[in-house]
Write an enzyme that holds these catalytic residues in place. Structure first.
Site, PDB file in Angstrom:
ATOM      1  N   GLU A 274     -28.610  -8.949   5.905  1.00  0.00           N
ATOM      2  CA  GLU A 274     -29.102 -10.204   6.470  1.00  0.00           C
ATOM      3  C   GLU A 274     -30.137 -10.935   5.632  1.00  0.00           C
ATOM      4  O   GLU A 274     -30.975 -11.658   6.192  1.00  0.00           O
ATOM      5  CB  GLU A 274     -29.692  -9.907   7.850  1.00  0.00           C
ATOM      6  CG  GLU A 274     -31.015  -9.089   7.832  1.00  0.00           C
ATOM      7  CD  GLU A 274     -30.860  -7.591   8.004  1.00  0.00           C
ATOM      8  OE1 GLU A 274     -29.759  -7.073   7.711  1.00  0.00           O
ATOM      9  OE2 GLU A 274     -31.827  -6.928   8.420  1.00  0.00           O
ATOM     10  N   HIS A 307     -23.708 -10.434  13.746  1.00  0.00           N
ATOM     11  CA  HIS A 307     -24.832  -9.490  13.624  1.00  0.00           C
ATOM     12  C   HIS A 307     -25.826  -9.959  12.557  1.00  0.00           C
ATOM     13  O   HIS A 307     -27.024 -10.063  12.805  1.00  0.00           O
ATOM     14  CB  HIS A 307     -24.281  -8.100  13.290  1.00  0.00           C
ATOM     15  CG  HIS A 307     -25.321  -7.045  13.098  1.00  0.00           C
ATOM     16  ND1 HIS A 307     -25.679  -6.171  14.099  1.00  0.00           N
ATOM     17  CD2 HIS A 307     -26.085  -6.721  12.029  1.00  0.00           C
ATOM     18  CE1 HIS A 307     -26.626  -5.357  13.649  1.00  0.00           C
ATOM     19  NE2 HIS A 307     -26.882  -5.668  12.387  1.00  0.00           N
ATOM     20  N   GLU A 308     -25.300 -10.252  11.375  1.00  0.00           N
ATOM     21  CA  GLU A 308     -26.203 -10.638  10.284  1.00  0.00           C
ATOM     22  C   GLU A 308     -26.857 -11.988  10.579  1.00  0.00           C
ATOM     23  O   GLU A 308     -28.039 -12.188  10.313  1.00  0.00           O
ATOM     24  CB  GLU A 308     -25.456 -10.691   8.940  1.00  0.00           C
ATOM     25  CG  GLU A 308     -24.696  -9.420   8.576  1.00  0.00           C
ATOM     26  CD  GLU A 308     -25.511  -8.142   8.665  1.00  0.00           C
ATOM     27  OE1 GLU A 308     -26.732  -8.175   8.471  1.00  0.00           O
ATOM     28  OE2 GLU A 308     -24.894  -7.088   8.954  1.00  0.00           O
ATOM     29  N   GLU A 330     -32.482  -3.410  14.521  1.00  0.00           N
ATOM     30  CA  GLU A 330     -31.060  -3.024  14.538  1.00  0.00           C
ATOM     31  C   GLU A 330     -30.530  -2.805  15.955  1.00  0.00           C
ATOM     32  O   GLU A 330     -29.448  -3.262  16.300  1.00  0.00           O
ATOM     33  CB  GLU A 330     -30.819  -1.797  13.660  1.00  0.00           C
ATOM     34  CG  GLU A 330     -31.086  -2.042  12.168  1.00  0.00           C
ATOM     35  CD  GLU A 330     -30.287  -3.195  11.576  1.00  0.00           C
ATOM     36  OE1 GLU A 330     -29.334  -3.685  12.221  1.00  0.00           O
ATOM     37  OE2 GLU A 330     -30.620  -3.622  10.446  1.00  0.00           O
TER      38      GLU A 330
HETATM   39  N1  TRP Z   1     -29.617  -4.385   7.687  1.00  0.00           N
HETATM   40  C1  TRP Z   1     -28.230  -4.112   7.415  1.00  0.00           C
HETATM   41  C2  TRP Z   1     -27.521  -4.378   8.728  1.00  0.00           C
HETATM   42  O1  TRP Z   1     -27.446  -3.585   9.585  1.00  0.00           O
HETATM   43  C3  TRP Z   1     -28.003  -2.702   6.986  1.00  0.00           C
HETATM   44  C4  TRP Z   1     -27.802  -2.469   5.547  1.00  0.00           C
HETATM   45  C5  TRP Z   1     -27.047  -3.186   4.713  1.00  0.00           C
HETATM   46  C6  TRP Z   1     -28.293  -1.394   4.770  1.00  0.00           C
HETATM   47  N2  TRP Z   1     -27.044  -2.609   3.476  1.00  0.00           N
HETATM   48  C7  TRP Z   1     -27.779  -1.532   3.498  1.00  0.00           C
HETATM   49  C8  TRP Z   1     -29.092  -0.321   5.048  1.00  0.00           C
HETATM   50  C9  TRP Z   1     -28.061  -0.608   2.484  1.00  0.00           C
HETATM   51  C10 TRP Z   1     -29.382   0.591   4.044  1.00  0.00           C
HETATM   52  C11 TRP Z   1     -28.872   0.449   2.775  1.00  0.00           C
HETATM   53  O2  TRP Z   1     -27.136  -5.433   9.006  1.00  0.00           O
HETATM   54 ZN    ZN Z   2     -28.371  -4.980  11.224  1.00  0.00          ZN
END
Ligand code: TRP
Ligand code: ZN
Length: 889
Positions: A274, A307-308, A330
């Site tokens: 995001e 979600h994002e 989350e």
């Molecule tokens: N914030 C991201 C989501 O849930 C999660 C995420 C994306 C992430 N890439 C990652 C977490 C790499 C750890 C490592 O939308």
């Molecule tokens: Zn997320």
């Protein structure tokens, strides 16, 4: 790789940062064999820490990993090696005043970054992934979410190969440079932590659209992809616009920049990220069109885009104070995207799918060595805590708050939360406090859901007193011990329930002491270890419908007999509980078969399951998606999860026997529904909407049963569907039923035709790998090993690893758990290999081995042996180290 002994980090040790970074000015010079990052940080002492620890100036400890330091200046003064300390993970300086600037230049190597964290290259483009702690692999920084800064970013790269240069916020200037290079500068007006930073440079095309916000602001929307994928962006764009409108209407949240961008990359460790104004997505979470993506993939794209996008408020505008609070963003954002998907599609079907997933996978996590609370107390590697517990159970916890305060109270609470904490980095306690303050309630006991790990049990018993016309339900809650050894105190468990009379009608619910009945479905809160609720005016022995809509993430038990479950399947007014009654019936029937198999008896299927499913199948008035869900037997992984000792061989045999019997007994009904639905599919264009998803879902589950009969007309139908379908949903199911069938020639032909047709589409080839990796026919491991040699396979690409190895170890239990340990050995070899270049993926693929306590002693020994072999295999990443050591503890 690890350069210092991994150490445990504790929530209780949290301290606010000594220094703040008001402004961050970055310049990236991207080259083929290295990149340079110049950073100017405008810093000052954190006033909060001055009050705490007096006026002295503590050292400034910047995070940095795998960086080659070229120069560092404090203010105007360039420092020499004597002026700072450099270690594998830190650069330490001594500021001389409360406000100052730090300038650093570092050299990094995105071109050889295989961990896909920090700045890396994917299919020729530069991109970033900074969450959680990847920014420190880009430049020296205070890489923690409570340090928020205003970012300005200039990207300089060769014009021809990288015509598109992107970063967060708004583009403010660009121009040509020397030697065929060019540059662009982006400015993000919002303060943000470094984990939300993003940069992209590549040869990308974009699909453009626009959105007018609730306050009539025009927002430019762009989805950037490789040129050959430009025809697969429309579904994501439509999903984005729906998400933006929905968040305005449902949460009052408006978008805040003039531009919102999504970039699709092929090599990505997770689904998407995001980053402020510049979301970076796994291409599997963006690209979708009828010919190449299934209905499930379309729904996944819609959900991840939402979600994002929703993170822009729940995560970005209001962010996390520290990574222990990860579920703050989350759990809440999963809850928000689930609400969106429910509104766009079918609420009950979405709930069924989410609960089936939670019960199978999150409950297993809660029962395993990595069990942790929604807000963990400690971790070694934060990447290991992007878990089902933090995401899905975290969402359930938010959902329970909504159940307790009601829809309106919840909206008041979320409004207060966003208003009170806009621009701040906060905690789960702050979220709960906003809900309490907006509703005038006390959630102190409720907060145990954030601190206590493990899945609570809720055993319910009943007592009917015909003379007094009272009906009592007694609830006993308990929670198994988890590795943290935290003592479990009673949870607040909201139980939505109803009572059915003998005709299936709802009985008015009046608790003893109440003046009048309060509706026919209501929520009671179980707050004590044992608690009895007595309903009055109950004229006949009722049948309870408990935990409607799965109102709490618990394992509820009530001694239903099979006839009662069949009754609930037909009469419960709650759609989720109708499905759940069917699942409980199937579980009972399957457990009989499992026991029969274990005792060497002939298997005999309880015909009530046949009757129940036949009734559903014959009823044209029912939602077809619901019928499809109800026809799906509980999965092998779920049956394993609820077993004391998971006997995979017995589970597989029993379930396959039941499927075979159902296919034979229900043949006519299935065939009729199959043909009718296939006829509609054949004569209408593909539409990615819920009524169409429903029709294809029923059609496809019918086909998968029918194929078990091996009748020639079914084989012909599968081949027809495979050849003639205009969409991947039908084609892939046809391929899957052929792959799982004994028709060797037809299977080989379909696989070859499919691979030839889609050889240039990596995402479709992922599905081709998965279908074969999931085939439970004998010889699974050999097939997977052979497929690893296929030219479309690439172990460096996480989607490929998930499609082949993940599908094998996660969905092909009978082959993975082969008694000779060959599946375990294979997975351990793979984890050792992955550990060398992508620790996050290595650690995630390891999960099936960590569940060794579930199996018989011979398998336990084999699995533990493999974990020990991994532990001894050399230099482990902190990711793999943590999972292996906790699993063997
Ligand atoms: N914030 C991201 C989501 O849930 C999660 C995420 C994306 C992430 N890439 C990652 C977490 C790499 C750890 C490592 O939308
Ligand atoms: Zn997320």
């Amino acid at each position: 790789m690890r350069t210092e002994q991994p150490k445990m980090i504790y929530l209780k040790d949290y301290q606010a940062p000594e220094y703040l970074i008001d402004e961050t000015h970055l310049t990236f010079e991207l080259f083929e064999d290295h990149s340079l990052v110049h950073a100017q940080l405008v810093m000052r002492r954190n006033p909060a820490r001055i009050l705490e620890s007096g006026g002295g100036l503590p050292p400034l400890v910047l995070d940095g990993q795998q960086l080659e330091l070229l120069s560092v200046s404090l203010g105007d003064r360039e420092l020499t090696a004597a002026d700072y300390q450099l270690s594998a993970n830190h650069l330490t300086l001594q500021p001389a005043s409360e406000s100052f600037t730090v300038d650093t230049s570092v050299k990094i190597h995105p071109e050889s970054n295989t961990a896909l964290e920090g700045l890396y290259k994917s299919s020729g483009m530069f991109c970033t992934q900074c969450e959680a702690e990847g920014f420190r692999k880009i430049t020296y920084y205070l890489d923690r979410p409570d340090v928020m800064s205003k970012f300005t970013t200039t990207v300089v790269a060769e014009q021809h190969s990288y015509p598109v240069l992107l970063s967060n916020g708004n583009p403010i200037a660009s121009g040509p440079g020397e030697d065929g290079r060019h540059w662009a500068t982006w400015e993000d007006p919002f303060m943000k932590p470094a984990y939300l930073f993003a940069l992209v440079a590549g040869d990308l095309w974009c699909v453009e659209d626009s959105f007018t916000t609730m306050n009539q602001r025009e927002v430019a929307l762009r989805i950037y992809v490789e040129p050959e994928n430009i025809d697969k962006c429309q579904h994501a764009m439509t999903s984005l616009k729906k998400s933006m409108r929905w968040d305005e209407q449902t949460y009052g949240r408006e978008y805040d920049l003039d531009i919102f961008m999504i970039v699709a990359v092929n090599d990505f460790n997770m689904g998407a990220m995001e980053n402020k104004g510049l979301n970076i997505f796994n291409s599997s979470a963006v690209l979708a069109r009828a010919e190449t993506a299934t209905d499930a993939a379309h729904q996944r794209v819609e959900a991840i885009v939402a979600h994002e996008y929703f993170h822009n408020w729940s995560g970005n505008r209001v962010t996390c104070r520290d990574w222990f609070q990860l579920s703050l963003k989350e759990g809440f954002t999963v809850f928000r995207d689930a609400g969106f998907s429910s509104d766009m599609n079918s609420r009950t079907v979405k709930r069924i799918q989410d609960v089936a997933y939670l019960r199978t996978h999150q409950f297993a996590e809660d029962a395993g060595p990595m069990a942790h609370a929604v807000r963990p107390e400690s971790f070694i590697e934060i990447s290991n805590f992007y878990t089902l517990t933090v995401y899905e159970k975290g969402s359930e916890v938010v959902g329970m708050i909504r159940t307790l305060v009601g829809a309106e109270g919840f909206r008041k609470g979320s409004d207060l939360y966003f208003e009170r904490h806009d621009g701040q980095a906060v905690t789960c306690d702050d979220f709960v406090k906003a809900m309490e303050d907006a509703n005038g309630i006390d959630l102190a006991q409720f907060k145990r859901w954030y601190s206590q790990a493990g899945t609570p049990r809720l055993a319910v018993s009943e007592a009917y007193d015909a003379a007094a016309k009272t009906y009592s339900l007694t609830f006993r809650q308990s929670c198994p011990q988890t590795p943290d050894k935290v003592e479990k105190l009673p949870f607040v468990i909201p139980v939505e329930l109803g009572l059915l009379d003998a005709k299936g009608a709802a009985i008015a619910l009046r608790l003893a002491g109440e003046a009048t009945a309060q509706g026919a479905s209501r929520v009671i809160s179980v707050t004590e270890a044992e608690q009895t609720f007595t309903f009055v005016d109950i004229a006949e022995q009722p049948l309870p419908s408990l935990l409607r809509g799965f109102s709490a993430p618990v394992k509820l038990s009530f001694p239903y007999n099979r006839d009662q479950l069949m009754f609930l399947m037909q009469h419960d007014s709650d759609g989720f509980n109708r499905w759940d009654a069917g699942q409980q019936l199937a579980v009972q029937v399957l457990q009989d078969l499992i026991a029969q198999h274990q005792q060497g008896q002939a298997l005999v299927l309880d015909q009530r399951l046949v009757t129940a499913l036949a009734t559903l199948l014959a009823d044209d008035s029912l939602d077809q998606a619901m019928v499809a869900e109800m026809l799906s037997l509980p999965g092998e992984a779920y049956l394993a999860e609820i077993s004391e000792v998971a006997d995979i061989e017995a589970i597989h045999t029993a379930r396959e026997f039941a499927r075979q019997q159902l296919a034979d007994s229900l043949f006519d009904g299935l065939w009729k529904r199959y043909q009718a639905n296939r006829e509609v599919s054949r004569t209408t264009d593909y539409v990615a909407e819920s009524a169409h998803f429903a029709r294809r879902a029923l059609q496809n589950i019918a086909l998968s049963y029918l194929m078990l009969t091996e009748k020639p007309q079914v084989l012909a139908a599968a081949i027809e569907q495979f050849d003639a379908a205009d969409n991947m949903t039908e084609r892939l199911t046809a391929l899957a039923v052929l792959v799982n069938s004994p028709f060797e020639a037809e299977k080989a032909k379909a696989l070859a035709v499919f691979a030839e047709h889609f050889k240039d589409n990596a995402l479709v080839m992922d599905q081709w790998f998965s279908v074969q990796a999931g085939s439970t026919l004998p010889g699974g491991l050999e097939r997977v090993k052979a497929l690893m040699q296929h030219k479309a396979f690439n172990i460096k690409n996480p989607n490929k690893v998930r499609a082949l190895i993940g599908a094998f170890a996660g969905q092909n239990l009978i082959n993975f758990h082969a008694a000779d340990g060959s599946g375990y050995r294979f997975l351990a070899d793979l984890v050792i290999q992955l550990n060398g270049f992508n620790p996050q993926i290595a650690s995630r693929q390891l999960a099936p081995l960590t569940r060794w306590r579930k199996y018989d002693s011979a398998r336990q020994a084999l699995m533990k042996g493999e974990l020990e072999r991994i532990r001894a295999s050399g230099e482990l990443s902190s990711d793999v180290f943590e999972v292996v050591s906790k699993s063997l503890a």
